[in-house]
Design a protein around this motif. Structure first.
Motif, mmCIF file in Angstrom:
data_model
loop_
_atom_site.group_PDB
_atom_site.id
_atom_site.type_symbol
_atom_site.label_atom_id
_atom_site.label_comp_id
_atom_site.label_asym_id
_atom_site.label_seq_id
_atom_site.Cartn_x
_atom_site.Cartn_y
_atom_site.Cartn_z
ATOM 1 N N GLY A 90 1.002 -1.355 0.067
ATOM 2 C CA GLY A 90 0.043 -0.062 0.285
ATOM 3 C C GLY A 90 0.756 1.254 -0.035
ATOM 4 O O GLY A 90 1.896 1.202 -0.472
ATOM 5 N N GLN A 142 -7.053 -3.058 -7.274
ATOM 6 C CA GLN A 142 -7.433 -3.935 -5.986
ATOM 7 C C GLN A 142 -8.581 -3.560 -5.421
ATOM 8 O O GLN A 142 -9.195 -4.447 -4.469
ATOM 9 C CB GLN A 142 -6.362 -3.613 -5.009
ATOM 10 C CG GLN A 142 -4.989 -4.124 -5.372
ATOM 11 C CD GLN A 142 -3.855 -3.933 -4.730
ATOM 12 O OE1 GLN A 142 -3.617 -2.496 -4.071
ATOM 13 N NE2 GLN A 142 -2.862 -4.669 -4.017
ATOM 14 N N SER A 143 -9.139 -2.366 -5.601
ATOM 15 C CA SER A 143 -10.365 -1.747 -5.026
ATOM 16 C C SER A 143 -11.614 -2.862 -5.293
ATOM 17 O O SER A 143 -12.418 -2.969 -4.372
ATOM 18 C CB SER A 143 -10.894 -0.602 -5.397
ATOM 19 O OG SER A 143 -11.296 -0.333 -6.910
ATOM 20 N N GLY A 145 -11.418 -5.902 -6.960
ATOM 21 C CA GLY A 145 -10.913 -7.536 -7.408
ATOM 22 C C GLY A 145 -11.299 -7.888 -8.647
ATOM 23 O O GLY A 145 -11.557 -6.790 -9.907
ATOM 24 N N PRO A 284 -14.046 1.217 -2.799
ATOM 25 C CA PRO A 284 -13.405 1.041 -1.402
ATOM 26 C C PRO A 284 -11.773 1.229 -1.689
ATOM 27 O O PRO A 284 -11.362 1.095 -2.723
ATOM 28 C CB PRO A 284 -13.761 -0.273 -0.915
ATOM 29 C CG PRO A 284 -14.041 -0.871 -2.039
ATOM 30 C CD PRO A 284 -14.632 0.079 -3.311
ATOM 31 N N TYR A 285 -11.211 1.592 -0.389
ATOM 32 C CA TYR A 285 -9.726 1.736 -0.526
ATOM 33 C C TYR A 285 -9.439 0.389 0.218
ATOM 34 O O TYR A 285 -9.648 0.238 1.287
ATOM 35 C CB TYR A 285 -9.186 3.021 0.248
ATOM 36 C CG TYR A 285 -7.789 2.801 0.506
ATOM 37 C CD1 TYR A 285 -7.098 2.625 -0.837
ATOM 38 C CD2 TYR A 285 -7.072 3.002 1.615
ATOM 39 C CE1 TYR A 285 -5.527 2.838 -0.786
ATOM 40 C CE2 TYR A 285 -5.729 2.887 1.474
ATOM 41 C CZ TYR A 285 -4.893 2.866 0.550
ATOM 42 O OH TYR A 285 -3.445 2.772 0.457
ATOM 43 N N VAL A 286 -8.813 -0.402 -0.781
ATOM 44 C CA VAL A 286 -8.334 -1.771 -0.092
ATOM 45 C C VAL A 286 -6.964 -1.734 0.131
ATOM 46 O O VAL A 286 -6.123 -1.686 -0.913
ATOM 47 C CB VAL A 286 -8.684 -2.964 -1.260
ATOM 48 C CG1 VAL A 286 -8.166 -4.429 -0.557
ATOM 49 C CG2 VAL A 286 -10.183 -2.688 -1.318
ATOM 50 N N ILE A 287 -6.251 -2.178 1.337
ATOM 51 C CA ILE A 287 -4.824 -2.297 1.419
ATOM 52 C C ILE A 287 -4.741 -3.629 1.764
ATOM 53 O O ILE A 287 -5.148 -4.353 2.532
ATOM 54 C CB ILE A 287 -4.827 -1.540 3.180
ATOM 55 C CG1 ILE A 287 -4.961 -0.285 2.860
ATOM 56 C CG2 ILE A 287 -3.128 -1.683 3.373
ATOM 57 C CD1 ILE A 287 -4.859 0.720 4.142
ATOM 58 N N MET A 288 -3.641 -4.187 0.877
ATOM 59 C CA MET A 288 -3.175 -5.405 0.922
ATOM 60 C C MET A 288 -2.467 -5.704 1.983
ATOM 61 O O MET A 288 -1.828 -4.885 2.423
ATOM 62 C CB MET A 288 -2.699 -5.869 -0.433
ATOM 63 C CG MET A 288 -3.393 -5.622 -1.826
ATOM 64 S SD MET A 288 -5.116 -6.310 -1.790
ATOM 65 C CE MET A 288 -4.220 -8.287 -2.047
#
Length: 288
Positions: A90, A142-143, A145, A284-288
């Motif tokens: 991220g 990533q948000s 998928g 959405p903000y997706v943090i891996m």
């Protein structure tokens, strides 16, 4: 046999026009991009790393002709590392690459007496310009998928391509008023407005992507902003080429010039799209 085959080849294929060469090169670039973006996170990540590395190399090559002495190795390595750092860690990953690059450039500056502060700045800017800005596409991918994250990223590409294509076609046919004659004499206000319409149109299509919460008015506004950023990125690269005495940034794409020439509009649009979509609550903000 080779001569016989050559003799049977249509003349227009043996001696293609500039438009034909441009179309074929653009088609290959488009197909590769679409396949990589839709194939999954890793294929797109590898594509972005390759784009960042090649564009950084072209950028530093031009700057050397402008009496600059950038550290090409550090700049290219950092540009390539930005996308995977954001994918795996991220914003923390981007911060770590920034810190490592800055420290490495400072060591280089201290121990290599020919290096100047402007060379440090150019090295850092080149890496961030060609690598960090592309990370916006990683965030968007990533948000949502698979598969819709890839579809959304593809629509970002299409909005940028529509901006360029509409501006080029309308500008060639109807362009009479120069947009920035000293920086890019071929661009016109007529083409500029047409390009914005193309960008806004594809942003409206994004409202149909599952997982995206965005109405038409917001899509039109965001499309307008990203269209403006695309034009700014294009003009910025044109200014760099003009200052360095280059017509094209490279020769890797016949009919287009260098890869940087093809992607200059994408850099600012990519990071701006990510900021608008996340800050606007559209994804959405997706943090891996």
């Amino acid at each position: 046999m080779k001569q016989a085959a050559l003799d049977k080849t249509p003349k227009k294929l043996k001696n293609p026009s500039d438009i034909q060469v441009r179309f074929r090169t653009g088609l290959v670039y488009t197909v590769v991009t679409v396949v990589c973006v839709l194939a999954g996170n890793i294929p797109m990540l590898l594509m972005l790393m390759a784009v960042a590395g090649i564009c950084a190399g072209e950028f530093f090559y031009m700057l050397r002709s402008d009496a600059k002495l950038p550290n090409e190795m550090l700049g290219i390595v950092a540009a390539v590392l930005y996308p995977p750092s954001v994918y795996f860690y991220g914003l923390t990953g981007a911060f770590l690459v920034n810190l490592a690059l800055l420290l490495a450039l400072l060591v280089w500056y201290v121990f290599w007496t020919r290096a100047r502060i402007p060379d440090v700045g150019v090295s850092f800017f080149g890496a961030a310009y060609t690598g960090l800005l592309l990370c916006g596409l990683v965030v968007i991918r990533q948000s949502l998928g698979n598969p819709w994250g890839g579809v959304l990223v593809l629509l970002i590409f299409l909005s940028v391509w529509a901006n360029d294509s509409f501006a080029y076609l309308v500008g060639c046919r109807f362009g009479k008023h120069k947009l920035a004659p000293r920086t890019s004499p071929n661009k016109s206000w007529e083409g500029f407005l047409a390009g914005l319409v193309g960008s806004m149109a594809f942003w409206c299509v994004m409202t149909l992507v599952p997982g995206v919460t965005m109405g038409i008015p917001m899509a039109l506004l965001f499309g307008l902003i990203c269209g403006l950023m695309s034009v700014l990125g294009d003009l910025a690269e044109s200014r760099i080429k003009r200052n360095s005495g280059f017509k094209d940034s490279g020769t890797i794409m016949p009919g287009h010039g260098g890869l940087l020439d093809r992607c200059d509009s994408l850099f600012l649009a990519a990071v701006t799209s990510a900021i608008l979509l996340v800050a606007g609550g559209c994804i959405p903000y997706v943090i891996m």
